[in-house]
Every structure is written in structure tokens, then in C-alpha cells.
Design a protein around this motif. Structure first.
Motif, PDB file in Angstrom:
ATOM      1  N   GLU A 184      67.005 139.206 102.567  1.00 38.69           N
ATOM      2  CA  GLU A 184      68.086 138.797 101.661  1.00 38.69           C
ATOM      3  C   GLU A 184      69.183 139.846 101.589  1.00 38.69           C
ATOM      4  O   GLU A 184      69.838 140.022 100.575  1.00 38.69           O
ATOM      5  CB  GLU A 184      67.537 138.474 100.262  1.00 38.69           C
ATOM      6  N   LYS A 185      69.384 140.556 102.697  1.00 46.45           N
ATOM      7  CA  LYS A 185      70.455 141.531 102.799  1.00 46.45           C
ATOM      8  C   LYS A 185      71.528 141.009 103.752  1.00 46.45           C
ATOM      9  O   LYS A 185      71.238 140.205 104.645  1.00 46.45           O
ATOM     10  CB  LYS A 185      69.925 142.880 103.296  1.00 46.45           C
ATOM     11  N   LEU A 186      72.734 141.481 103.556  1.00 44.93           N
ATOM     12  CA  LEU A 186      73.822 141.084 104.437  1.00 44.93           C
ATOM     13  C   LEU A 186      73.587 141.617 105.845  1.00 44.93           C
ATOM     14  O   LEU A 186      73.207 142.778 106.028  1.00 44.93           O
ATOM     15  CB  LEU A 186      75.159 141.612 103.915  1.00 44.93           C
ATOM     16  N   TRP A 187      73.799 140.760 106.836  1.00 46.64           N
ATOM     17  CA  TRP A 187      73.717 141.189 108.235  1.00 46.64           C
ATOM     18  C   TRP A 187      75.103 141.505 108.782  1.00 46.64           C
ATOM     19  O   TRP A 187      75.262 142.386 109.610  1.00 46.64           O
ATOM     20  CB  TRP A 187      73.033 140.115 109.078  1.00 46.64           C
ATOM     21  N   ALA A 188      76.114 140.799 108.285  1.00 49.40           N
ATOM     22  CA  ALA A 188      77.493 141.062 108.690  1.00 49.40           C
ATOM     23  C   ALA A 188      78.430 140.480 107.638  1.00 49.40           C
ATOM     24  O   ALA A 188      78.072 139.537 106.926  1.00 49.40           O
ATOM     25  CB  ALA A 188      77.794 140.461 110.064  1.00 49.40           C
TER      26      ALA A 188
END
Length: 327
Positions: A184-188
Motif C-alpha cells: 500500500e505504498k506509492l510505486w510512482a
């Protein structure tokens, strides 16, 4: 993790990205590539520097080629502020974030503040740059891919959430993003100031490193013409990815490498994001049309190769994500 709400009233006003200083090994070789192949105009040159601008740019330069013992590295990313007072406000702001600041002398620029972001990317802010005559209707000067203007930077970040939060705080707004479902973290994420899809983007990976600097061209046919030119002038191996169209940004694109390995994106056809309540678009990391609406999938090098910032250490990302990669 949701992207942060935009900060519409930041402590100082950055209006757009401005320029990049790239370290190169052979200034003559790089000069030839950027002028004869890509089509940039020389604003000035010295023994150790070549200053370049694209056809619509009135500012003195958007690219500085710098002779260096550490070629294939990046010296600094530059941004323009709304007025001169914003520089003093930026000085106070970055110091409040624990970032060191200094006033530096740059040829062809007025007061210039040198600092860095939360990951250590060197940033400089200025308000005044020497203004040159308009050349956008001097069609006899057009050559190569006919670059019109600098469009954006894209950087590898080992913590995209942290990068987005830092730039959001001083006014950059998210337009599109991808999220790793497992963590649930931003990848881009793609962030802007000037009303396009992005001035600054962050991609998950070992960082901080510059992934690419992009330049806007008139039409997709200019990109096709550049491919023909590169294929017949000894630069076919410098073509890395494309042409194609991104799902994110809707841009028609081509990625090439300059003689020192700096990645350049040739870019057109994205869209406006002027409204302050413009809602960001979320993409599934597993959606193959996210990075390539049509065209061949990105090669492995596109996810791994980047150019390091001078004097800045690298940190590996902890996200275990699997984007689509060409076989």
C-alpha cells in the motif's frame, strides 16, 4: 496509502522546472549529439561548458553540458520561482526542513539558491535568467527532433511516499500515480507546477538517481524523423525504448541515451492540469497499459539504469513490486 491533498498556498511559489546540468566526458562529442542530432541551439560555450536551449525557450539555457571527471552524473536540477522574494522564502523553508542552503553564483542567472530535497537531490532555485531573442519562428534553425521546451524530470526514489510528501508540501500537485497493492505504498507518482502532467516524477527504485529529463516536440512525426536520423548517423544503439504511447500522461514517447548514458525522453501529446481541484488518476501497477498504452513493453534497463547525482549516496527501495518488463 492515498496521495496527500494538494497544498495550494505553499510557503514560496515555484512556477516550473527550468534546467539541468549534466556531466559529460567529451564535451565535443556531447555537443554534437545535442545540437546536430537532437537540434538544441547553443546559447554560449566555454572550455568546460556548453549552454543549450530549445526552440521556444527565451531563457538562456535549459541544458548545461559540463566537462567532468565523473561523466554520466548529474550536477543539479533547476527551478524558476514566481518572483525574487520567493528565493528568500525558499531559503527559510528548506532550512526549516533541515536542508542546508547556500547562495551560489551561476553564469547567466540572477540570485540562485542551492539546496537539496529530502533524499539529497541537489536543487537550485532562481528567478531571473538572461533573456534571449525569440527564435521559435526562425525555421531555418530547426533541425534534429526540433525540441521546443524542457518538460519534466523523472527520478528514482527509494521512498516515493516520502518524495511525494516533501514536494507536495511546497506546492507540487499529484496528477497520476500507481500504488503497490501488497505494501500500500506509492510505486510512482507524477507531480506538476506548470499545468501539465508533470514537472517532477518519482519512480520506485534505488535512489536518488535521475531516470530521465524530457523535452517536448511538435508532433509524433518529429520522433519518427529522429529515429531515422539516429539509425543512419551511428546512434541506433542509443535508442532504448519506443516509440509508443504511455497510459499515464497519454504522451507519445521515445527514450534515448546520450553519449554518457543520460536518458532523454522525447515527448508530446500530454494534457492540461490547470484546475487546482484536478483529481489525480490512480493506476493499477499490474495494468500493462499503465506504462505502455500501446507499443513494446519497457526493457529491463528502463527500470534499472539511472544517472547518479554528484556526491549523493544511494539507498535501495524495500518495495518488492513486479511491473511489466519486455522479454
Amino acid at each position: 496509502m492515498p496521495v496527500p491533498a494538494p497544498n495550494l498556498y505553499p510557503d514560496f511559489n515555484t512556477i516550473r522546472l527550468s534546467h539541468v546540468c549534466l556531466n559529460v566526458k567529451d564535451l565535443s562529442v556531447s555537443k554534437t549529439f545535442y545540437t546536430d542530432i537532437l537540434g538544441f541551439q547553443i546559447s554560449d560555450e566555454t572550455r568546460d561548458h556548453v549552454y543549450l536551449r530549445a526552440m521556444e525557450e527565451r531563457g538562456h539555457h535549459s541544458v548545461i553540458l559540463q566537462r567532468s571527471d565523473a561523466p554520466g552524473t548529474v550536477e543539479v536540477l533547476g527551478f524558476k520561482t514566481f518572483d525574487d522574494d520567493d528565493l528568500d522564502k525558499a531559503d527559510v523553508y528548506f532550512q526549516s526542513k533541515g536542508r542546508s542552503t547556500s547562495w551560489v553564483d551561476r553564469p547567466f542567472q540572477g540570485r540562485t539558491l542551492l539546496t537539496s530535497d529530502n533524499l539529497g537531490i541537489p536543487l537550485e532555485f532562481y528567478h531571473k535568467m538572461d533573456r534571449l531573442e525569440s527564435i521559435h519562428q526562425k525555421y531555418a534553425l530547426y533541425r534534429g527532433v526540433k525540441p521546443l521546451r524542457i518538460d519534466h524530470f523523472n527520478c528514482f526514489s527509494n521512498d516515493v511516499d516520502a518524495s511525494v510528501a516533501f514536494y507536495n508540501d511546497f506546492g507540487f500537485r499529484v496528477t497520476e500515480y500507481t500504488e503497490d497493492a501488497a505494501s500500500e505504498k506509492l510505486w510512482a507518482a507524477w507531480m506538476h507546477r506548470k499545468g501539465g502532467v508533470h514537472d517532477m516524477a518519482f519512480t520506485n527504485g534505488t535512489g536518488p538517481r535521475l531516470h530521465h529529463v524530457a523535452f517536448w516536440v511538435p508532433t509524433p512525426m518529429n520522433i519518427i524523423d529522429l529515429l531515422d536520423l539516429m539509425a543512419t548517423t551511428g546512434y541506433v544503439s542509443n535508442i532504448e525504448r519506443g516509440p509508443g504511447r504511455h497510459g499515464i500522461s497519454n504522451a507519445f514517447f521515445l527514450y534515448i541515451l546520450d553519449p554518457d548514458g543520460h536518458r532523454i525522453e522525447i515527448y508530446c501529446s500530454d494534457y492540461q492540469t490547470l484546475d487546482p481541484d484536478h483529481e489525480p488518476i490512480k493506476w493499477d501497477l499490474k495494468d500493462p497499459q499503465r506504462q505502455t498504452l500501446w507499443g513494446a513493453a519497457a526493457p529491463q534497463s528502463w527500470f534499472e539504469h539511472g544517472t547518479q547525482f554528484v556526491g549523493v549516496g544511494l539507498v535501495e527501495s524495500t518495495i518488492d513490486a513486479s511491473p511489466i518488463i519486455a522479454p
